[in-house]
Motif scaffolding. Structure first.
Motif, PDB file in Angstrom:
ATOM      1  N   UNK A  17       0.813  -1.222   0.000  1.00  0.00           N
ATOM      2  CA  UNK A  17       0.000   0.000   0.000  1.00  0.00           C
ATOM      3  C   UNK A  17       0.846   1.272   0.000  1.00  0.00           C
ATOM      4  N   UNK A  18       2.129   1.168   0.327  1.00  0.00           N
ATOM      5  CA  UNK A  18       2.993   2.347   0.361  1.00  0.00           C
ATOM      6  C   UNK A  18       3.528   2.660  -1.033  1.00  0.00           C
ATOM      7  N   UNK A  19       3.646   3.950  -1.361  1.00  0.00           N
ATOM      8  CA  UNK A  19       4.189   4.319  -2.672  1.00  0.00           C
ATOM      9  C   UNK A  19       5.675   3.985  -2.764  1.00  0.00           C
ATOM     10  N   UNK A  20       6.124   3.763  -3.981  1.00  0.00           N
ATOM     11  CA  UNK A  20       7.526   3.441  -4.256  1.00  0.00           C
ATOM     12  C   UNK A  20       8.088   4.429  -5.265  1.00  0.00           C
ATOM     13  N   UNK A  21       9.373   4.646  -5.169  1.00  0.00           N
ATOM     14  CA  UNK A  21      10.077   5.456  -6.151  1.00  0.00           C
ATOM     15  C   UNK A  21      11.223   4.621  -6.724  1.00  0.00           C
ATOM     16  N   UNK A  22      11.488   4.828  -8.005  1.00  0.00           N
ATOM     17  CA  UNK A  22      12.573   4.129  -8.678  1.00  0.00           C
ATOM     18  C   UNK A  22      13.613   5.127  -9.185  1.00  0.00           C
ATOM     19  N   UNK A  23      13.553   6.350  -8.654  1.00  0.00           N
ATOM     20  CA  UNK A  23      14.427   7.419  -9.127  1.00  0.00           C
ATOM     21  C   UNK A  23      15.351   7.977  -8.055  1.00  0.00           C
ATOM     22  N   UNK A  24      15.172   7.572  -6.802  1.00  0.00           N
ATOM     23  CA  UNK A  24      15.997   8.089  -5.717  1.00  0.00           C
ATOM     24  C   UNK A  24      17.015   7.026  -5.321  1.00  0.00           C
ATOM     25  N   UNK A  25      18.285   7.343  -5.469  1.00  0.00           N
ATOM     26  CA  UNK A  25      19.335   6.377  -5.158  1.00  0.00           C
ATOM     27  C   UNK A  25      19.636   6.353  -3.662  1.00  0.00           C
ATOM     28  N   UNK A  26      19.799   5.164  -3.119  1.00  0.00           N
ATOM     29  CA  UNK A  26      20.154   4.979  -1.710  1.00  0.00           C
ATOM     30  C   UNK A  26      21.590   5.437  -1.492  1.00  0.00           C
ATOM     31  N   UNK A  84      23.484   4.428   0.880  1.00  0.00           N
ATOM     32  CA  UNK A  84      24.265   3.319   1.429  1.00  0.00           C
ATOM     33  C   UNK A  84      24.691   2.326   0.343  1.00  0.00           C
ATOM     34  N   UNK A  85      23.725   1.863  -0.490  1.00  0.00           N
ATOM     35  CA  UNK A  85      24.046   0.810  -1.461  1.00  0.00           C
ATOM     36  C   UNK A  85      23.872   1.241  -2.921  1.00  0.00           C
ATOM     37  N   UNK A  86      23.272   2.408  -3.166  1.00  0.00           N
ATOM     38  CA  UNK A  86      23.091   2.898  -4.523  1.00  0.00           C
ATOM     39  C   UNK A  86      21.873   2.352  -5.251  1.00  0.00           C
ATOM     40  N   UNK A  87      21.122   1.458  -4.590  1.00  0.00           N
ATOM     41  CA  UNK A  87      19.918   0.878  -5.192  1.00  0.00           C
ATOM     42  C   UNK A  87      18.893   1.988  -5.430  1.00  0.00           C
ATOM     43  N   UNK A  88      18.126   1.911  -6.520  1.00  0.00           N
ATOM     44  CA  UNK A  88      17.225   3.009  -6.885  1.00  0.00           C
ATOM     45  C   UNK A  88      15.772   2.788  -6.470  1.00  0.00           C
ATOM     46  N   UNK A  89      15.426   1.677  -5.825  1.00  0.00           N
ATOM     47  CA  UNK A  89      14.038   1.452  -5.410  1.00  0.00           C
ATOM     48  C   UNK A  89      13.909   1.708  -3.910  1.00  0.00           C
ATOM     49  N   UNK A  90      12.931   2.547  -3.550  1.00  0.00           N
ATOM     50  CA  UNK A  90      12.698   2.864  -2.144  1.00  0.00           C
ATOM     51  C   UNK A  90      11.202   3.050  -1.905  1.00  0.00           C
ATOM     52  N   UNK A  91      10.774   2.739  -0.702  1.00  0.00           N
ATOM     53  CA  UNK A  91       9.411   3.003  -0.242  1.00  0.00           C
ATOM     54  C   UNK A  91       9.458   4.330   0.500  1.00  0.00           C
ATOM     55  N   UNK A  92       8.399   5.128   0.400  1.00  0.00           N
ATOM     56  CA  UNK A  92       8.399   6.401   1.114  1.00  0.00           C
ATOM     57  C   UNK A  92       7.027   6.710   1.695  1.00  0.00           C
ATOM     58  N   UNK A  93       7.029   7.535   2.749  1.00  0.00           N
ATOM     59  CA  UNK A  93       5.802   8.016   3.383  1.00  0.00           C
ATOM     60  C   UNK A  93       6.118   9.334   4.070  1.00  0.00           C
ATOM     61  N   UNK A  94       5.072  10.073   4.435  1.00  0.00           N
ATOM     62  CA  UNK A  94       5.252  11.398   5.033  1.00  0.00           C
ATOM     63  C   UNK A  94       5.327  11.294   6.554  1.00  0.00           C
ATOM     64  N   UNK A  95       6.191  12.117   7.151  1.00  0.00           N
ATOM     65  CA  UNK A  95       6.292  12.232   8.602  1.00  0.00           C
ATOM     66  C   UNK A  95       6.292  13.711   8.965  1.00  0.00           C
ATOM     67  N   UNK A  96       5.695  14.081  10.105  1.00  0.00           N
ATOM     68  CA  UNK A  96       5.656  15.486  10.509  1.00  0.00           C
ATOM     69  C   UNK A  96       6.998  15.961  11.048  1.00  0.00           C
ATOM     70  N   UNK A  97       7.230  17.271  10.898  1.00  0.00           N
ATOM     71  CA  UNK A  97       8.445  17.910  11.389  1.00  0.00           C
ATOM     72  C   UNK A  97       8.027  19.073  12.271  1.00  0.00           C
ATOM     73  N   UNK A  98       8.696  19.255  13.376  1.00  0.00           N
ATOM     74  CA  UNK A  98       8.427  20.400  14.242  1.00  0.00           C
ATOM     75  C   UNK A  98       7.394  20.098  15.304  1.00  0.00           C
ATOM     76  N   UNK A  99       7.155  21.090  16.122  1.00  0.00           N
ATOM     77  CA  UNK A  99       6.270  20.925  17.273  1.00  0.00           C
ATOM     78  C   UNK A  99       4.794  20.942  16.897  1.00  0.00           C
ATOM     79  N   UNK A 100       4.425  21.682  15.863  1.00  0.00           N
ATOM     80  CA  UNK A 100       3.016  21.825  15.522  1.00  0.00           C
ATOM     81  C   UNK A 100       2.598  20.977  14.333  1.00  0.00           C
ATOM     82  N   UNK A 101       3.460  20.116  13.872  1.00  0.00           N
ATOM     83  CA  UNK A 101       3.172  19.271  12.716  1.00  0.00           C
ATOM     84  C   UNK A 101       2.732  20.094  11.509  1.00  0.00           C
ATOM     85  N   UNK A 102       3.307  21.285  11.356  1.00  0.00           N
ATOM     86  CA  UNK A 102       2.897  22.169  10.269  1.00  0.00           C
ATOM     87  C   UNK A 102       3.658  21.889   8.974  1.00  0.00           C
ATOM     88  N   UNK A 103       4.708  21.070   9.035  1.00  0.00           N
ATOM     89  CA  UNK A 103       5.474  20.755   7.848  1.00  0.00           C
ATOM     90  C   UNK A 103       5.711  19.247   7.791  1.00  0.00           C
TER      91      UNK A 103
END
Length: 123
Positions: free
Chosen positions: A74-83, A85-104
């Motif tokens: 169910x998580x989105x994948x990208x094939x364009x962002x290189x790791x 650590x190993x240089x592999x181009x496939x990664x799973x990603x999701x959003x996480x809040x930053x800061x005290x008010x979760x505004x970003x």
């Protein structure tokens, strides 16, 4: 929001529900109670907040993964962002809040090959 202190022993008063009043009249009432001496004071001004719970999150904190997120379909994948650590181009990603008010939000990437974690804000 301000801190109230007991008139009897000068310890801090904590907000709580008056359970005795609720049992007898079925009405809910808020009181301040001392945990040391048991003194109780009625809350007179209900327009002021009596408690505020703030949880601060930072993107630099290590996110605990309770399962293998790389196998989650169910998580989105990208094939364009290189790791980094190993240089592999496939990664799973999701959003996480930053800061005290979760505004970003930033993207949290996990490499499918080596499970390396990084954030979009690290670039």
């Amino acid at each position: 929001m301000f801190v109230k202190f007991c008139g009897e022993c000068s310890n801090m008063l904590y907000p709580m529900e008056d359970k005795a009043l609720r049992r007898s009249t079925k009405q809910r009432s808020l009181i301040y109670a001392c945990r040391s001496c048991g003194n109780k004071e009625a809350v007179t001004d209900l327009s002021e907040p009596v408690f505020r719970h703030v949880i601060a999150h930072q993107a630099s904190e290590v996110t605990q993964e309770t399962y293998d997120v790389t196998a989650d379909p169910t998580l989105p994948r990208t094939y364009e962002t290189a790791c980094r650590n190993c240089g592999h181009k496939e990664a799973v990603y999701f959003q996480v809040p930053v800061g005290k008010n979760d505004d970003m939000l930033v993207l949290h990437f996990v490499c499918v090959n080596c499970r390396e974690n990084w954030f979009s804000s690290d670039d």
